[in-house]
Design a protein around this motif. Sequence first.
Motif, short mmCIF file in Angstrom:
data_model
loop_
_atom_site.label_atom_id
_atom_site.label_comp_id
_atom_site.label_asym_id
_atom_site.label_seq_id
_atom_site.Cartn_x
_atom_site.Cartn_y
_atom_site.Cartn_z
N GLY A 33 2.54 -23.97 -37.26
CA GLY A 33 1.88 -25.29 -37.24
C GLY A 33 2.84 -26.67 -37.31
O GLY A 33 3.84 -26.35 -38.00
N SER A 34 2.43 -27.75 -37.20
CA SER A 34 3.24 -28.81 -37.36
C SER A 34 2.46 -30.01 -38.12
O SER A 34 1.17 -29.76 -38.14
N ILE A 35 3.07 -30.78 -38.58
CA ILE A 35 2.39 -31.82 -39.41
C ILE A 35 3.13 -33.43 -38.87
O ILE A 35 4.39 -33.19 -38.40
N THR A 36 2.40 -34.19 -38.77
CA THR A 36 2.98 -35.67 -38.63
C THR A 36 2.37 -36.65 -39.47
O THR A 36 1.28 -36.37 -40.14
N GLY A 37 2.89 -37.85 -39.36
CA GLY A 37 2.20 -38.98 -40.42
C GLY A 37 3.05 -40.09 -40.64
O GLY A 37 4.07 -40.30 -39.81
N ARG A 38 2.61 -41.04 -41.44
CA ARG A 38 3.57 -42.36 -41.62
C ARG A 38 3.11 -42.70 -43.04
O ARG A 38 2.09 -42.87 -43.67
N PHE A 39 4.57 -43.23 -43.48
CA PHE A 39 4.42 -43.82 -44.77
C PHE A 39 4.25 -45.40 -44.53
O PHE A 39 5.06 -45.94 -43.88
N VAL A 40 3.45 -45.85 -45.41
CA VAL A 40 3.00 -47.33 -45.26
C VAL A 40 2.80 -48.05 -46.81
O VAL A 40 2.47 -47.47 -47.48
N ILE A 84 7.32 -47.38 -44.14
CA ILE A 84 8.55 -47.43 -44.98
C ILE A 84 9.37 -46.30 -44.46
O ILE A 84 9.20 -45.48 -44.32
N GLN A 85 10.72 -46.88 -44.41
CA GLN A 85 11.59 -46.14 -43.97
C GLN A 85 12.55 -45.59 -44.81
O GLN A 85 12.58 -45.67 -46.00
N ASN A 86 13.15 -44.24 -44.59
CA ASN A 86 14.18 -43.52 -45.65
C ASN A 86 13.47 -43.02 -46.72
O ASN A 86 14.01 -42.81 -47.74
N ILE A 87 12.30 -42.40 -46.45
CA ILE A 87 11.62 -41.57 -47.45
C ILE A 87 11.64 -40.10 -46.90
O ILE A 87 11.47 -39.61 -45.88
N PHE A 88 12.27 -39.38 -48.05
CA PHE A 88 12.47 -38.03 -47.76
C PHE A 88 11.10 -37.33 -48.22
O PHE A 88 10.55 -37.41 -49.12
N LEU A 89 10.58 -36.24 -47.04
CA LEU A 89 9.55 -35.34 -47.11
C LEU A 89 10.21 -33.97 -46.89
O LEU A 89 10.96 -33.75 -45.99
N SER A 202 11.98 -40.42 -42.91
CA SER A 202 10.83 -41.41 -42.40
C SER A 202 11.62 -42.38 -41.64
O SER A 202 12.74 -43.02 -42.04
N ASP A 203 11.19 -42.76 -40.19
CA ASP A 203 12.02 -43.56 -39.30
C ASP A 203 11.63 -45.07 -39.46
O ASP A 203 10.95 -45.37 -40.78
#
Length: 256
Positions: A33-40, A84-89, A202-203
């Motif tokens: 399965g896959s995951i998606t999301g957004r750092f804010v 928020i850009q450039n967070i490593f997950l 994160s983009d």
Amino acid sequence: MQKKNMSQILLAAILISGLNFLVPGTASAAEWGSITGRFVLDGTVPEPVVQRKKGDPTVKDSAVCAATDHLSKDLVVNPDNKGIQNIFLYVYKPKEIHPDLKESKNKTVVFDQKGCTFKPHALIVRTDQKVIVKSDDPVAHNTHTNPLRNEAVNFILAPNDREGKEVSNPIPEILPMQVKCDIHPWMTAYWYVVDHPYAVVSDADGKFTIKNLPAGKQTFRIWHEKKGYLDRRYNVTVKPGETVDLGEIKYKATDF
């Protein structure tokens, strides 16, 4: 006699097939399965910091490095949507890897520099990939890596070198490492070297997606250059055949 032999072969095939079902992991692959999301950012977006002002004569190689205003890259927040850009997950040590992802499809990734700024600022590198370090600047730069496990490199890149130099990192790193230019000390970037596909940066909108994870509970680490670990154990339940939307993962400016 021929019929008997054929019967014996058929029986043996059935027995072997049945035994395979008794051995874990040999008959059926894990579900994926896959995951998606957004750092804010939770709160007011801070004013961007000007790292180099246009025309500043005190900046080394100012005709190139201060041709325009350059903003600091250490915390990049989109003012329109607070992403928020450039967070490593990343998963630190996955137990399984999807068969299609065990090797990288692209065996090289490009690390460039333009206007005395590294591009990209944050990069995922797999151990089976080579980093091609290039320059689009008419001045010399050097590339200096600071790994914990791999062998460090420190070399000069000639002006406008579009062929570039290869860098190998055959050992997975514990966390992202800093890459810098000693000639222009404000030039920094971060590479995270992994031996699997379950890592992402994160983009510009804070978005991320990781595909084809093993179904079930997965533990991620979340890392940013200003803070280090934002979360060492971010748990997600991956659902087979689905993309789990994690929504907005929020951090305050004080978290950095």
